[in-house]
Design a protein around this motif. Structure first.
Motif, short mmCIF file in Angstrom:
data_model
loop_
_atom_site.label_atom_id
_atom_site.label_comp_id
_atom_site.label_asym_id
_atom_site.label_seq_id
_atom_site.Cartn_x
_atom_site.Cartn_y
_atom_site.Cartn_z
N SER A 122 40.24 49.68 45.58
CA SER A 122 40.69 49.18 44.28
C SER A 122 40.00 49.95 43.17
CB SER A 122 40.41 47.68 44.15
OG SER A 122 39.03 47.40 44.33
N ALA A 123 40.79 50.46 42.24
CA ALA A 123 40.26 51.20 41.09
C ALA A 123 41.03 50.72 39.87
CB ALA A 123 40.42 52.70 41.29
N THR A 124 40.67 49.54 39.41
CA THR A 124 41.35 48.92 38.28
C THR A 124 40.34 48.75 37.14
OG1 THR A 124 40.90 46.67 39.10
CG2 THR A 124 42.94 47.74 39.85
N VAL A 125 40.59 47.80 36.27
CA VAL A 125 39.70 47.55 35.15
C VAL A 125 38.48 46.77 35.61
CG1 VAL A 125 39.50 46.31 32.96
CG2 VAL A 125 41.59 47.59 33.49
N ILE A 126 37.31 47.18 35.15
CA ILE A 126 36.09 46.41 35.41
C ILE A 126 35.95 45.36 34.32
CG2 ILE A 126 33.58 46.51 35.56
CD1 ILE A 126 33.85 49.38 36.55
N THR A 127 36.03 44.10 34.71
CA THR A 127 35.93 43.01 33.74
C THR A 127 34.51 42.44 33.75
OG1 THR A 127 36.71 41.42 35.40
CG2 THR A 127 38.36 42.40 33.94
N ALA A 128 34.16 41.78 32.66
CA ALA A 128 32.81 41.25 32.52
C ALA A 128 32.49 40.23 33.62
CB ALA A 128 32.63 40.62 31.14
N THR A 129 33.49 39.47 34.03
CA THR A 129 33.36 38.53 35.15
C THR A 129 34.55 38.73 36.07
OG1 THR A 129 34.49 36.81 33.89
CG2 THR A 129 32.08 36.81 33.81
N PRO A 130 34.40 38.42 37.36
CA PRO A 130 35.50 38.61 38.31
C PRO A 130 36.75 37.83 37.91
CG PRO A 130 33.45 38.23 39.48
CD PRO A 130 33.16 37.97 38.03
N GLN A 131 37.90 38.41 38.22
CA GLN A 131 39.20 37.75 38.02
C GLN A 131 39.98 37.88 39.32
OE1 GLN A 131 41.04 39.50 34.53
NE2 GLN A 131 39.35 38.92 33.20
N PRO A 132 39.60 37.10 40.34
CA PRO A 132 40.15 37.27 41.69
C PRO A 132 41.69 37.18 41.73
CG PRO A 132 38.27 35.79 41.74
CD PRO A 132 38.61 36.01 40.29
N GLN A 133 42.27 38.17 42.39
CA GLN A 133 43.71 38.19 42.59
C GLN A 133 44.07 38.41 44.06
OE1 GLN A 133 45.73 40.83 39.72
NE2 GLN A 133 43.86 40.80 38.50
N ILE A 134 43.08 38.72 44.87
CA ILE A 134 43.30 38.94 46.30
C ILE A 134 42.70 37.75 47.05
CG2 ILE A 134 42.75 40.42 48.27
CD1 ILE A 134 42.62 42.76 46.29
N ARG A 135 43.54 37.00 47.74
CA ARG A 135 43.10 35.78 48.41
C ARG A 135 42.32 36.11 49.68
NH1 ARG A 135 47.94 31.43 48.31
NH2 ARG A 135 46.22 30.20 49.21
N ASP A 136 41.31 35.31 49.91
CA ASP A 136 40.44 35.54 51.05
C ASP A 136 41.22 35.51 52.37
OD1 ASP A 136 37.76 35.72 52.34
OD2 ASP A 136 38.29 33.72 53.06
N GLU A 137 42.22 34.67 52.45
CA GLU A 137 42.97 34.51 53.70
C GLU A 137 43.76 35.77 54.07
OE1 GLU A 137 46.94 32.12 52.38
OE2 GLU A 137 45.00 31.23 51.81
N TRP A 138 43.95 36.69 53.13
CA TRP A 138 44.67 37.92 53.43
C TRP A 138 43.76 38.95 54.12
CZ3 TRP A 138 46.72 38.75 47.74
CH2 TRP A 138 47.59 37.70 47.41
N ILE A 139 42.47 38.79 53.99
CA ILE A 139 41.51 39.77 54.51
C ILE A 139 41.19 39.46 55.96
CG2 ILE A 139 39.26 40.84 54.18
CD1 ILE A 139 41.20 41.34 51.89
N MET A 140 41.37 40.46 56.83
CA MET A 140 41.22 40.26 58.26
C MET A 140 40.03 41.05 58.83
SD MET A 140 43.65 38.21 58.77
CE MET A 140 45.17 37.64 57.96
#
Length: 331
Positions: free
Chosen positions: A209-227
């Motif tokens: 992932s190479a997107t915008v670095i925000t001051a605090t996390p803004q989660p968009q990828i759900r944990d259940e998708w990660i295997m």
């Protein structure tokens, strides 16, 4: 100082000049891997980068380093302003690299650092893939389709010999189209536009992932998708991932412990940093163990280090001098 009058002139290199030195993608990976090895063995002088933040979610970082083995000495002054494209039609990342003579301290070069930042960042991920990714991976996912996303795909194909499919996602659909138009002719793997982050994550064994670095996390990828077996490379801190994902990785590596601890003090990791297994450079140097089996979930958080910029910048400078590229300016 090979055809440069030390103390009375410097070499100025534009982005076009840097590219004109014709340093290849394979060479960039080689130079960055060497920089990471040096960092892993702590054979350098590199304080954690400090920064100012003129606007919300923006940054300006001062990044000095001295690498005795390569007599490379200098600093990168880099900025990230996410709204630049919308406001001015300009990239969010910009930078200058200043090189100095290591014996006198006098400046010898000022060069564009934007191209250097792009290629070295992608090269760090490529080196990370060699150390931490599943070697036989056939799929790669790229979140963010700007210049950094394009360069990642160019370099990743060089370290994944079995790569067949590259999935891309960007909120800007035109950016995805431009990436495919520009990069597809350069690689053998098929580039596919994912309809969502979920599709990209579930279709890719290695994800960057190479997107915008925000001051605090803004989660968009759900944990259940990660295997199990996923390898996650973060060029944008913890911005997109849920904290439980970061916390449950079998191994969590960073590029620099010192810099990540400083960023924690800045407030970039409000949920805290997980247990850190080591630095990527330590794995490159053989001091720490990377991936040990195919089922490990490994996360590598790379926020960028000056050693990468200065090592590569020195190579650009040397080649530019040798081939009479750039403009000499009086001091």
């Amino acid at each position: 100082m090979n055809s440069l009058n030390l103390g009375s002139e410097i070499l100025y290199l534009t982005k076009k000049d840097c590219i004109q030195t014709e340093i290849t993608n394979l060479e960039v990976i080689q130079y960055v891997e060497e920089a990471l090895r040096i960092h892993g063995k702590k054979e350098l002088d590199m304080p954690a980068k400090i920064g100012i933040h003129p606007l919300e979610d923006s940054f300006m970082h001062a990044m000095p380093a001295y690498i005795p083995e390569q007599t490379a000495c200098g600093m990168k002054w880099a900025s990230g302003f996410p709204d630049n494209r919308k406001k001015y039609g300009l990239p969010q990342i910009s930078a200058l690299v200043i090189l100095n003579d290591h014996q006198s301290g006098l400046p010898v070069a000022i060069m564009d650092g934007t191209w250097i930042t792009t290629v070295r960042t992608a090269a760090v991920t490529a080196v990370g893939v060699k150390c931490l990714g599943n070697k036989n991976s056939e799929t790669f996912g790229m979140i963010g389709c700007g210049e950094l996303g394009k360069k990642h795909i160019e370099l990743i194909q060089l370290v994944l010999p079995n790569l067949k499919e590259v999935y891309i996602f960007d909120r800007n659909h035109e950016a995805m189209n431009q990436l495919i138009t520009e990069i597809q002719p350069k690689i053998n793997a098929t580039i596919k536009k994912a309809s969502s982050l979920e599709e990209l994550v579930k279709s890719s064994s290695i994800i960057t992932s190479a997107t915008v670095i925000t001051a605090t996390p803004q989660p968009q990828i759900r944990d259940e998708w990660i295997m199990k077996g996923h390898t996650l490379f973060l060029c944008d801190l913890h911005t997109l991932y849920e904290h439980q994902t970061i916390n449950r990785g079998d191994k969590y590596f960073v590029d620099s412990l010192e810099q990540n601890n400083l960023f924690y003090q800045y407030g970039y990791y409000p949920d805290g940093l997980p247990a850190i297994n080591g630095e990527l450079g330590e794995v490159v140097a053989g001091l720490k163990v990377g991936r040990q089996n195919q089922d490990e979930l490994i996360i590598n958080n790379n926020i960028g280090m000056a050693v990468e910029d200065i090592v590569l910048g020195k190579r650009v400078f040397e080649r530019a001098l040798a081939h009479h590229i750039g403009q000499k300016l009086p001091l």
